[in-house]
Motif scaffolding. Structure first.
Motif, PDB file in Angstrom:
ATOM      1  N   GLY B  20      30.485  46.279  39.588  1.00 18.54           N
ATOM      2  CA  GLY B  20      31.735  46.875  40.049  1.00 18.54           C
ATOM      3  C   GLY B  20      31.815  48.338  39.672  1.00 18.54           C
ATOM      4  N   ARG B  21      31.409  48.623  38.439  1.00 19.68           N
ATOM      5  CA  ARG B  21      31.500  50.008  37.989  1.00 19.68           C
ATOM      6  C   ARG B  21      30.582  50.912  38.809  1.00 19.68           C
ATOM      7  NH1 ARG B  21      30.271  52.028  31.985  1.00 19.68           N
ATOM      8  NH2 ARG B  21      28.205  51.902  32.920  1.00 19.68           N
ATOM      9  N   ASN B  22      29.369  50.411  39.053  1.00 24.35           N
ATOM     10  CA  ASN B  22      28.425  51.214  39.822  1.00 24.35           C
ATOM     11  C   ASN B  22      28.926  51.439  41.238  1.00 24.35           C
ATOM     12  OD1 ASN B  22      26.854  51.399  37.647  1.00 24.35           O
ATOM     13  ND2 ASN B  22      25.363  49.843  38.273  1.00 24.35           N
ATOM     14  N   ARG B  23      29.525  50.363  41.792  1.00 21.49           N
ATOM     15  CA  ARG B  23      30.024  50.523  43.159  1.00 21.49           C
ATOM     16  C   ARG B  23      31.145  51.565  43.194  1.00 21.49           C
ATOM     17  NH1 ARG B  23      30.289  48.794  48.383  1.00 21.49           N
ATOM     18  NH2 ARG B  23      32.399  48.587  49.237  1.00 21.49           N
ATOM     19  N   ALA B  24      31.959  51.534  42.139  1.00 24.47           N
ATOM     20  CA  ALA B  24      33.036  52.531  42.090  1.00 24.47           C
ATOM     21  C   ALA B  24      32.451  53.936  42.110  1.00 24.47           C
ATOM     22  CB  ALA B  24      33.889  52.312  40.842  1.00 24.47           C
ATOM     23  N   ILE B  32      34.484  61.089  39.966  1.00 22.92           N
ATOM     24  CA  ILE B  32      35.422  60.109  39.405  1.00 22.92           C
ATOM     25  C   ILE B  32      36.854  60.438  39.794  1.00 22.92           C
ATOM     26  CG2 ILE B  32      36.352  59.189  37.253  1.00 22.92           C
ATOM     27  CD1 ILE B  32      33.619  59.415  36.083  1.00 22.92           C
ATOM     28  N   ARG B  33      37.159  61.737  39.951  1.00 19.71           N
ATOM     29  CA  ARG B  33      38.563  62.064  40.197  1.00 19.71           C
ATOM     30  C   ARG B  33      39.031  61.636  41.572  1.00 19.71           C
ATOM     31  NH1 ARG B  33      38.176  66.967  42.965  1.00 19.71           N
ATOM     32  NH2 ARG B  33      36.043  67.714  42.785  1.00 19.71           N
ATOM     33  N   HIS B  34      38.058  61.236  42.482  1.00 14.24           N
ATOM     34  CA  HIS B  34      38.495  60.698  43.762  1.00 14.24           C
ATOM     35  C   HIS B  34      39.008  59.274  43.645  1.00 14.24           C
ATOM     36  CE1 HIS B  34      37.315  64.150  45.913  1.00 14.24           C
ATOM     37  NE2 HIS B  34      36.029  64.042  45.639  1.00 14.24           N
ATOM     38  N   LEU B  35      38.684  58.634  42.514  1.00 17.73           N
ATOM     39  CA  LEU B  35      39.063  57.231  42.346  1.00 17.73           C
ATOM     40  C   LEU B  35      40.500  57.115  41.861  1.00 17.73           C
ATOM     41  CD1 LEU B  35      35.882  55.952  40.525  1.00 17.73           C
ATOM     42  CD2 LEU B  35      36.599  55.346  42.830  1.00 17.73           C
ATOM     43  N   HIS B  36      41.137  56.021  42.238  1.00 16.69           N
ATOM     44  CA  HIS B  36      42.487  55.791  41.713  1.00 16.69           C
ATOM     45  C   HIS B  36      42.438  55.510  40.224  1.00 16.69           C
ATOM     46  CE1 HIS B  36      45.743  53.084  40.459  1.00 16.69           C
ATOM     47  NE2 HIS B  36      46.479  53.940  41.115  1.00 16.69           N
ATOM     48  N   SER B  37      41.454  54.718  39.789  1.00 25.48           N
ATOM     49  CA  SER B  37      41.351  54.357  38.367  1.00 25.48           C
ATOM     50  C   SER B  37      39.989  54.771  37.841  1.00 25.48           C
ATOM     51  CB  SER B  37      41.516  52.847  38.192  1.00 25.48           C
ATOM     52  OG  SER B  37      42.547  52.363  38.994  1.00 25.48           O
ATOM     53  N   LEU B  38      39.836  54.712  36.527  1.00 22.83           N
ATOM     54  CA  LEU B  38      38.540  55.011  35.930  1.00 22.83           C
ATOM     55  C   LEU B  38      37.547  53.925  36.340  1.00 22.83           C
ATOM     56  CD1 LEU B  38      39.575  56.144  32.372  1.00 22.83           C
ATOM     57  CD2 LEU B  38      38.574  57.532  34.178  1.00 22.83           C
ATOM     58  N   PRO B  39      36.250  54.285  36.469  1.00 20.06           N
ATOM     59  CA  PRO B  39      35.255  53.294  36.924  1.00 20.06           C
ATOM     60  C   PRO B  39      35.263  52.016  36.091  1.00 20.06           C
ATOM     61  CG  PRO B  39      34.290  55.473  36.852  1.00 20.06           C
ATOM     62  CD  PRO B  39      35.665  55.621  36.285  1.00 20.06           C
ATOM     63  N   SER B  40      35.509  52.129  34.779  1.00 25.26           N
ATOM     64  CA  SER B  40      35.460  50.918  33.960  1.00 25.26           C
ATOM     65  C   SER B  40      36.511  49.908  34.407  1.00 25.26           C
ATOM     66  CB  SER B  40      35.653  51.269  32.490  1.00 25.26           C
ATOM     67  OG  SER B  40      36.893  51.899  32.327  1.00 25.26           O
ATOM     68  N   PHE B  41      37.617  50.402  34.982  1.00 24.18           N
ATOM     69  CA  PHE B  41      38.626  49.464  35.475  1.00 24.18           C
ATOM     70  C   PHE B  41      38.112  48.697  36.692  1.00 24.18           C
ATOM     71  CE2 PHE B  41      41.617  52.111  33.047  1.00 24.18           C
ATOM     72  CZ  PHE B  41      42.249  51.090  32.358  1.00 24.18           C
ATOM     73  N   TRP B 147      34.014  42.909  44.800  1.00 23.69           N
ATOM     74  CA  TRP B 147      33.075  44.033  44.863  1.00 23.69           C
ATOM     75  C   TRP B 147      33.208  44.751  46.197  1.00 23.69           C
ATOM     76  CZ3 TRP B 147      28.569  45.131  47.738  1.00 23.69           C
ATOM     77  CH2 TRP B 147      27.723  46.107  47.177  1.00 23.69           C
ATOM     78  N   ARG B 148      33.369  43.936  47.265  1.00 21.42           N
ATOM     79  CA  ARG B 148      33.531  44.535  48.586  1.00 21.42           C
ATOM     80  C   ARG B 148      34.853  45.295  48.689  1.00 21.42           C
ATOM     81  NH1 ARG B 148      31.305  43.279  53.360  1.00 21.42           N
ATOM     82  NH2 ARG B 148      33.398  43.222  54.262  1.00 21.42           N
ATOM     83  N   ALA B 149      35.842  44.785  47.987  1.00 24.49           N
ATOM     84  CA  ALA B 149      37.175  45.385  48.114  1.00 24.49           C
ATOM     85  C   ALA B 149      37.277  46.736  47.409  1.00 24.49           C
ATOM     86  CB  ALA B 149      38.228  44.435  47.553  1.00 24.49           C
ATOM     87  N   ILE B 150      36.274  47.052  46.585  1.00 22.04           N
ATOM     88  CA  ILE B 150      36.368  48.301  45.818  1.00 22.04           C
ATOM     89  C   ILE B 150      36.339  49.506  46.748  1.00 22.04           C
ATOM     90  CG2 ILE B 150      35.135  49.813  44.218  1.00 22.04           C
ATOM     91  CD1 ILE B 150      34.305  47.325  42.700  1.00 22.04           C
ATOM     92  N   SER B 151      37.372  50.305  46.635  1.00 23.79           N
ATOM     93  CA  SER B 151      37.416  51.547  47.409  1.00 23.79           C
ATOM     94  C   SER B 151      38.186  52.543  46.555  1.00 23.79           C
ATOM     95  CB  SER B 151      38.127  51.310  48.740  1.00 23.79           C
ATOM     96  OG  SER B 151      39.507  51.153  48.490  1.00 23.79           O
ATOM     97  N   PRO B 152      38.107  53.813  46.874  1.00 22.48           N
ATOM     98  CA  PRO B 152      38.790  54.796  46.011  1.00 22.48           C
ATOM     99  C   PRO B 152      40.282  54.536  45.896  1.00 22.48           C
ATOM    100  CG  PRO B 152      37.263  55.897  47.478  1.00 22.48           C
ATOM    101  CD  PRO B 152      37.290  54.466  47.896  1.00 22.48           C
ATOM    102  N   THR B 153      40.886  53.871  46.894  1.00 21.08           N
ATOM    103  CA  THR B 153      42.334  53.683  46.836  1.00 21.08           C
ATOM    104  C   THR B 153      42.724  52.373  46.156  1.00 21.08           C
ATOM    105  OG1 THR B 153      42.193  52.739  49.039  1.00 21.08           O
ATOM    106  CG2 THR B 153      42.843  55.061  48.878  1.00 21.08           C
ATOM    107  N   LEU B 154      41.747  51.523  45.868  1.00 20.63           N
ATOM    108  CA  LEU B 154      42.083  50.246  45.226  1.00 20.63           C
ATOM    109  C   LEU B 154      42.688  50.507  43.840  1.00 20.63           C
ATOM    110  CD1 LEU B 154      41.770  47.085  45.283  1.00 20.63           C
ATOM    111  CD2 LEU B 154      39.745  47.461  43.897  1.00 20.63           C
TER     112      LEU B 154
END
Ligand SMILES: Nc1ncnc2c1ncn2[C@@H]1O[C@H](COP(=O)(O)OP(=O)(O)OP(=O)(O)O)[C@@H](O)[C@H]1O
Ligand SMILES: [Mg+2]
Lengths: 296, 459
Positions: B20-24, B32-41, B147-154
């Motif tokens: 999950g983290r890698n996919r993020a 990372i700043r494009h993500l809603h949450s930190l990759p570890s989340f 894993w599929r659901a992971i997107s920057p807005t999740l």
């Protein structure tokens, strides 16, 4: 308030707001920022307290360096200076409150009348009965108003009967200008009063043991302008009977209530003088910078 | 077998975390700043999806499987076995289980039983195998979904925090429900007791002798359940303990907070608290083997008769045990009195002792009272010391040199050894426990209330 203080205030305002007053600028005698010798007259004709070569250390750190100053009988002297310069530290030397701080060490000589207050033969308890103190934050005991004032006279055995104690408590509250407001509620807790009333209660508490000197460490910093005005008035009246040392961050306040002013800077006593001279005509560049708002 | 499955599940979740983290990282294009949450989340999000649903199914399955298998096996048994009366059927099923696990069986197994055991084993194998398949499929499928659901807005952080939140709520309710369960069960048993013994006799009777007669002609077993002597004994011993603990604890607290140098305090305070860490059973034999004989000898030397198990011995040792409670809590409340109070007092020329007695103690009094009340409830509930050092005889006396017994001691003696669980004797223990609980609860509530009121004073 007397007319002299109002004059001083006007003069002060003039100093604070004039940028191009060249002849005042020229009166500065010491222009070297690194010269930390005290300028001005540190002695007075009738001293109540005499301090010489006072050095204070907190652990290895020196907080005051070679401070020497006289405090005259029945005068109000103001200590001013930027935060952390050692005003409170010096004030606490005068009644040995620094004894309660383990890391603090005081060297030098401080005399009250003829007694060296750091001498082994001096009982610090009696000393503090002679030199009262009012703190920055009002700190009434969690007792009734009456008990707050009666505390000092009780521990010093100053009265013999309940009637005498009642009388003393009322007189002290009267002196602190608080009697009218609390007459009807003497048994309510002291903490139920407003901040300004609490501070006057603390002054009444200090006055009740009939000290010779009263030390005040920013007594108005937690108060609104009206309460402040009341306390300043009070200080003016108390001067008749007591010697008062006041630490303040408000230069207007120093100008209004004090006759002499001492300016501290990073542990050094930079300048001592008549209050109106300090504010209109400082002799040290550091003092001038501070009172004109260029430092602080 | 099943623990191995659990381990596999954990490993899968860990794997899910990294995937999950890698996919993020990947969907963010390394920013990372494009993500809603930190990759570890996002990692935790995937791991939770992988682990949680599978775990829930696993738990339900593990709970249901045995009974389902039993039902199936019973259904396949020959009619003469199947139609046994329920209690005999239960016996047969127990035999069957023992047979399966290879334990000793009550009778030699016949053919029908052996057959049933075989089918039981088979069903178990099938069940376990399908458990593996179902769990692993579920874990992988749900992890893949996450894993599929992971997107920057999740909003991975919010989801993970929701789960954590739920976990926290669950944990906190465990304690609450346990308490509730214990109280209810004690209450229930007590009600059973009060059906057999009138509550007035229990509360106001002055005679305690819980041996009930088994036969009508039995002698010496009157069965009296007056709890007054027990509570009197508890009070006496707790009273002695408080007489020891309160002054010593308070003075220790005063010394620590006002007189001791910081260095000494840093050493002495933990040392005092170690006293609280000594197991009470150690205090117990200290009381029984050292203090009690000592007191008796001293008594004998000055011509007093002292029982070998005196209330005094138990109370003294209990007092020692409680000292750290009083001192540590009082030290805290005395320290909590603002320094400005001390300064104010010293500046008026008060000495240290005047400051302590006239300013600090009155200001800290509510907190000190609170700490003392907590210590009292501790003393009342204390068991080990009194079991070993106080007596068993229910004397109603105020003389500390005599033997008395306490509520806790009686509960222990009522319940140790073989007991019938519906005799008044056993049920009495629950009634005593309930009373004790109520008393300490009230003390604790008062104490907490007092302490809280004190807190508000300087705010
Ligand atoms: N208890 C203490 N322990 C160690 N250092 C202290 C202590 N009290 C004050 N100091 C240090 O001594 C110096 C002078 O402090 P002091 O409180 O006298 O300043 P001040 O002039 O009263 O400042 P302010 O106007 O902010 O009250 C400061 O540098 C401060 O950090
Ligand atoms: Mg200060």
């Amino acid at each position: 308030m007397s007319t002299t203080t109002i004059e001083i205030k006007t003069a002060l305002d003039a100093t604070l707001h004039s940028d191009t007053d060249a002849d005042k600028r020229s009166s500065v005698e010491v222009t070297d920022y690194n010269n930390r010798q005290t300028v001005g007259k540190i002695t007075v004709d009738h001293p109540k307290m005499v301090c010489r070569n006072v050095n204070v250390y907190y652990g290895a750190k020196q907080a005051l360096k070679n401070v020497g100053i006289d405090i005259g009988i029945n005068e109000v002297i103001a200590f001013i200076g930027p935060s952390g310069c050692g005003k409170s530290t010096f004030l606490r030397c005068l009644n040995r409150m620094n004894d309660t701080i383990v890391a603090c060490r005081v060297a030098g000589q401080i005399k009250l009348d003829e007694d060296d207050i750091y001498d082994k033969s001096i009982d610090v308890v009696q000393l503090r009965a002679r030199i009262g103190m009012v703190f920055q934050k009002p700190n009434p005991f969690p007792k009734s108003i009456y008990e707050n004032v009666a505390y000092g006279p009780r521990i010093h055995g100053m009265v013999n009967t309940k009637a005498e104690l009642d009388e003393l408590v009322r007189a002290s509250l009267e002196r602190a200008g608080l009697l009218k407001e609390v007459e009807k509620r003497m048994n309510e807790p002291g903490t139920s009063l407003s901040g300004g009333q609490q501070q006057r209660l603390c002054i009444a508490r200090a006055v009740a043991v009939n000290p010779e000197v009263i030390l005040m460490d920013e007594p108005c910093s937690a108060l609104d302008p009206i309460a402040t005005a009341k306390i300043e008035e009070l200080i003016d009246e108390l001067r008749e009977n007591y010697t008062i040392v006041i630490v303040t961050h408000s230069m207007q306040q120093a100008a209004r209530v004090s006759q002499r002013t001492a300016y501290f800077h990073l542990g050094d006593l930079i300048e001592v003088g008549e209050t109106d001279q300090i504010f209109t005509n400082p002799k040290h560049k550091l003092t001038e910078d501070y009172i004109t708002g260029r430092f602080g | 077998m099943q623990s191995f499955l659990l381990l596999t599940l954990i490993l899968l979740s860990v794997g899910g975390y990294y995937l999950g983290r890698n996919r993020a990282f990947a969907v963010a294009g390394g920013q990372i700043r494009h993500l809603h949450s930190l990759p570890s989340f996002y990692g935790s999000y995937t791991a939770l999806w992988c682990g949680l649903p599978a775990l829930i199914v696993f738990a339900v399955w593990a709970m249901l499987q045995p009974s389902v298998i039993i039902d199936l096996v019973v259904a396949g048994m020959p009619p003469e076995l199947r139609n046994l009366p329920p209690d005999q059927l239960n016996l047969a099923i127990n035999d069957l289980k023992n047979l399966v696990s290879g334990n000793i069986v009550s009778s030699t197994p016949d053919a029908a039983m052996l057959d049933a055991a075989n089918r039981y084993r088979n069903l178990q194998l099938i069940g376990n195998a399908s458990l593996w398949v179902v769990i692993l499929t579920l874990a992988i499928a749900s992890a893949a979904y996450a894993w599929r659901a992971i997107s920057p807005t999740l909003r991975a952080r919010n989801r993970v925090e929701q789960v954590v939140n739920l976990l926290l709520i669950l944990s906190s309710t465990v304690a609450i429900f346990t308490t509730l369960g214990i109280v209810l069960s004690v209450l229930f048993e007590s009600i059973l007791f009060f059906r057999k013994v009138p509550i007035t006799e229990f509360l106001f009777g002055t005679h305690w002798s819980p041996q009930t007669a088994l036969r009508a002609d039995q002698v010496g077993s009157s069965g009296a359940f007056g709890s007054v002597p027990l509570f009197a004994g508890t009070l006496l011993i707790s009273g002695i303990a408080m007489v020891v603990a309160v002054p010593i604890g308070l003075m220790a607290a005063l010394f620590l907070s006002e007189y001791a140098t910081p260095k000494f305090r840093a050493f002495a305070k933990p040392a005092l608290e170690i006293l609280a860490g000594i197991p009470t059973v150690v205090y117990g034999f200290f009381a029984a083997l050292t203090v009690a004989p000592l007191i008796r000898e001293i008594g004998a030397a000055i011509g007093l008769h002292v029982a070998s198990e005196s209330a005094l011995a138990a109370g003294l040792v209990m007092g020692i045990m409680i000292i750290p409670f009083v001192s540590s809590l009082s030290d805290d409340v005395i320290n909590a009195v603002p320094q400005s109070m001390r300064d104010g007092s010293y500046a008026l020329g008060a000495t240290k002792s005047e400051t302590i007695t006239r300013v600090l103690l009155p200001a800290a009094l509510p907190g000190i009272v609170g700490s003392i009340l907590l210590a009292v409830s501790r003393a009342i509930g204390e068991t080990m010391i009194v079991v070993m050092a106080a007596g068993l005889s229910a004397n109603l006396t105020a003389n500390p040199l005599e033997a008395v017994t306490t509520v806790t001691v009686q509960i222990v003696t009522l319940l140790t050894g073989d007991q019938e669980f519906d005799s008044p004797k056993t049920l009495a223990a629950f009634a005593l426990g309930l009373m004790l609980f109520v008393v300490t609860l009230i003390l604790n509530i008062i104490a907490l209330h007092v302490v809280r009121k004190y807190r508000e004073q300087y705010e």
